[in-house]
Design a protein around this motif. Structure first.
Motif, short mmCIF file in Angstrom:
data_model
loop_
_atom_site.label_atom_id
_atom_site.label_comp_id
_atom_site.label_asym_id
_atom_site.label_seq_id
_atom_site.Cartn_x
_atom_site.Cartn_y
_atom_site.Cartn_z
N ALA A 1 40.76 47.95 26.14
CA ALA A 1 40.49 48.84 27.26
C ALA A 1 39.90 50.11 26.65
O ALA A 1 40.31 50.52 25.56
CB ALA A 1 41.79 49.17 27.99
N THR A 2 38.92 50.71 27.31
CA THR A 2 38.29 51.89 26.72
C THR A 2 38.29 53.07 27.67
O THR A 2 38.26 52.93 28.89
CB THR A 2 36.83 51.61 26.29
N LEU A 3 38.31 54.24 27.07
CA LEU A 3 38.10 55.52 27.74
C LEU A 3 36.96 56.17 26.98
O LEU A 3 36.76 55.89 25.79
CB LEU A 3 39.36 56.39 27.62
N ALA A 4 36.19 57.04 27.62
CA ALA A 4 35.05 57.64 26.94
C ALA A 4 34.95 59.12 27.23
O ALA A 4 35.27 59.58 28.33
CB ALA A 4 33.75 56.95 27.38
N ALA A 5 34.49 59.85 26.21
CA ALA A 5 34.27 61.29 26.34
C ALA A 5 32.99 61.65 25.60
O ALA A 5 32.70 61.10 24.54
CB ALA A 5 35.45 62.07 25.74
N GLY A 6 32.25 62.60 26.19
CA GLY A 6 30.99 63.02 25.60
C GLY A 6 31.10 64.24 24.70
O GLY A 6 30.16 64.59 24.01
N ASP A 7 32.28 64.89 24.71
CA ASP A 7 32.47 66.06 23.86
C ASP A 7 33.97 66.26 23.59
O ASP A 7 34.81 65.64 24.24
CB ASP A 7 31.84 67.31 24.49
N PRO A 8 34.30 67.12 22.64
CA PRO A 8 35.71 67.32 22.28
C PRO A 8 36.58 67.80 23.43
O PRO A 8 37.72 67.35 23.57
CB PRO A 8 35.63 68.37 21.16
N ASP A 9 36.06 68.70 24.27
CA ASP A 9 36.88 69.21 25.38
C ASP A 9 37.26 68.09 26.34
O ASP A 9 38.41 68.01 26.80
CB ASP A 9 36.14 70.31 26.15
N GLU A 10 36.31 67.22 26.63
CA GLU A 10 36.59 66.09 27.52
C GLU A 10 37.60 65.14 26.88
O GLU A 10 38.51 64.64 27.55
CB GLU A 10 35.27 65.36 27.84
N ALA A 11 37.47 64.93 25.57
CA ALA A 11 38.41 64.05 24.87
C ALA A 11 39.83 64.60 24.91
O ALA A 11 40.80 63.87 25.16
CB ALA A 11 37.96 63.86 23.41
N ILE A 12 39.96 65.90 24.71
CA ILE A 12 41.28 66.53 24.74
C ILE A 12 41.87 66.45 26.15
O ILE A 12 43.06 66.16 26.32
CB ILE A 12 41.20 67.98 24.22
N ALA A 13 41.04 66.67 27.16
CA ALA A 13 41.51 66.56 28.55
C ALA A 13 42.00 65.15 28.85
O ALA A 13 43.05 64.96 29.48
CB ALA A 13 40.40 66.96 29.52
N ILE A 14 41.28 64.15 28.38
CA ILE A 14 41.70 62.76 28.59
C ILE A 14 43.05 62.52 27.91
O ILE A 14 43.94 61.91 28.50
CB ILE A 14 40.63 61.77 28.07
N CYS A 15 43.22 63.03 26.70
CA CYS A 15 44.49 62.83 25.99
C CYS A 15 45.65 63.52 26.70
O CYS A 15 46.76 63.02 26.69
CB CYS A 15 44.37 63.33 24.56
N VAL B 1 36.72 56.53 23.02
CA VAL B 1 35.46 56.65 22.29
C VAL B 1 34.86 58.02 22.58
O VAL B 1 34.62 58.36 23.74
CB VAL B 1 34.46 55.54 22.73
N VAL B 2 34.62 58.80 21.51
CA VAL B 2 34.06 60.14 21.67
C VAL B 2 32.75 60.23 20.89
O VAL B 2 32.73 60.09 19.66
CB VAL B 2 35.03 61.23 21.16
N ASP B 3 31.67 60.42 21.61
CA ASP B 3 30.36 60.60 20.97
C ASP B 3 29.47 61.34 21.96
O ASP B 3 29.48 61.03 23.16
CB ASP B 3 29.73 59.26 20.60
N ASP B 4 28.72 62.32 21.48
CA ASP B 4 27.85 63.08 22.38
C ASP B 4 26.56 62.33 22.71
O ASP B 4 25.85 62.72 23.62
CB ASP B 4 27.53 64.47 21.80
N GLU B 5 26.28 61.24 22.01
CA GLU B 5 25.13 60.40 22.34
C GLU B 5 25.57 59.33 23.34
O GLU B 5 26.29 58.39 22.98
CB GLU B 5 24.56 59.75 21.08
N GLU B 6 25.15 59.49 24.59
CA GLU B 6 25.62 58.61 25.66
C GLU B 6 25.32 57.14 25.38
O GLU B 6 26.18 56.28 25.62
CB GLU B 6 24.99 59.03 27.00
N ASP B 7 24.13 56.83 24.89
CA ASP B 7 23.76 55.44 24.62
C ASP B 7 24.69 54.81 23.59
O ASP B 7 25.17 53.69 23.76
CB ASP B 7 22.31 55.31 24.15
N LEU B 8 24.96 55.53 22.51
CA LEU B 8 25.84 55.00 21.46
C LEU B 8 27.26 54.84 21.98
O LEU B 8 27.93 53.84 21.71
CB LEU B 8 25.81 55.91 20.23
N ARG B 9 27.72 55.81 22.77
CA ARG B 9 29.06 55.74 23.36
C ARG B 9 29.18 54.50 24.25
O ARG B 9 30.14 53.74 24.15
CB ARG B 9 29.30 57.02 24.16
N ASP B 10 28.15 54.25 25.07
CA ASP B 10 28.16 53.07 25.94
C ASP B 10 28.13 51.77 25.15
O ASP B 10 28.84 50.82 25.48
CB ASP B 10 26.96 53.11 26.90
#
Length: 131
Positions: free
Chosen positions: A36-50, A14-23
């Motif tokens: 099962a979920t993984l979460a990222a607050g921005d594109p760089d974090e999402a790419i690092a997770i991938c 789940v990638v969203d810069d709005e923490e509440d919506l992501r949660d």
């Protein structure tokens, strides 16, 4: 008596810069959908997770509007890294407008904000079927 094998839960990033919506999306997926979920607050974090996550990521859920890069661009990057990943876009825009602006393709799955758990879970199931 041997135990039945346990089916592995699909993993959703789940990638969203709005923490509440992501949660909220994570809770919807984990409680109502058994994902099962993984979460990222921005594109760089999402790419690092991938890059770093050792096992399969089955579905990417991304907001269309992210800081620095669009959700469509992020999805392309992640699809290149993890071929076969399903993608669900989340946006305040109706799908026809997002398609018209070239942000997503007609065949993409989009959930319009605001939404409840049911449309989100249905979109994830649809993205999993597209594999």
């Amino acid at each position: 008596m041997p135990e039945a094998p346990v089916a592995e839960q699909p993993t959703v990033l789940v990638v969203d810069d709005e923490e509440d919506l992501r949660d909220i999306m994570q809770r919807m997926l984990e409680r109502r959908g058994s994902y099962a979920t993984l979460a990222a607050g921005d594109p760089d974090e999402a790419i690092a997770i991938c890059r770093e996550h050792p096992s399969e990521i089955d579905v990417l859920i991304t907001d269309l509007t992210l800081p620095g890069v669009s959700g469509g661009e992020l999805a392309k990057t992640i699809r290149d890294m993890r071929p076969g990943i399903g993608v669900v876009f989340v946006s305040g825009l109706p799908k026809d407008i997002a398609v018209g602006k070239g942000e997503i393709d007609e065949g993409d799955v989009l959930v319009k904000k605001p939404f409840t758990a049911d449309p989100l879970l249905e979109a994830v199931r649809e993205a999993l079927r597209k594999d």
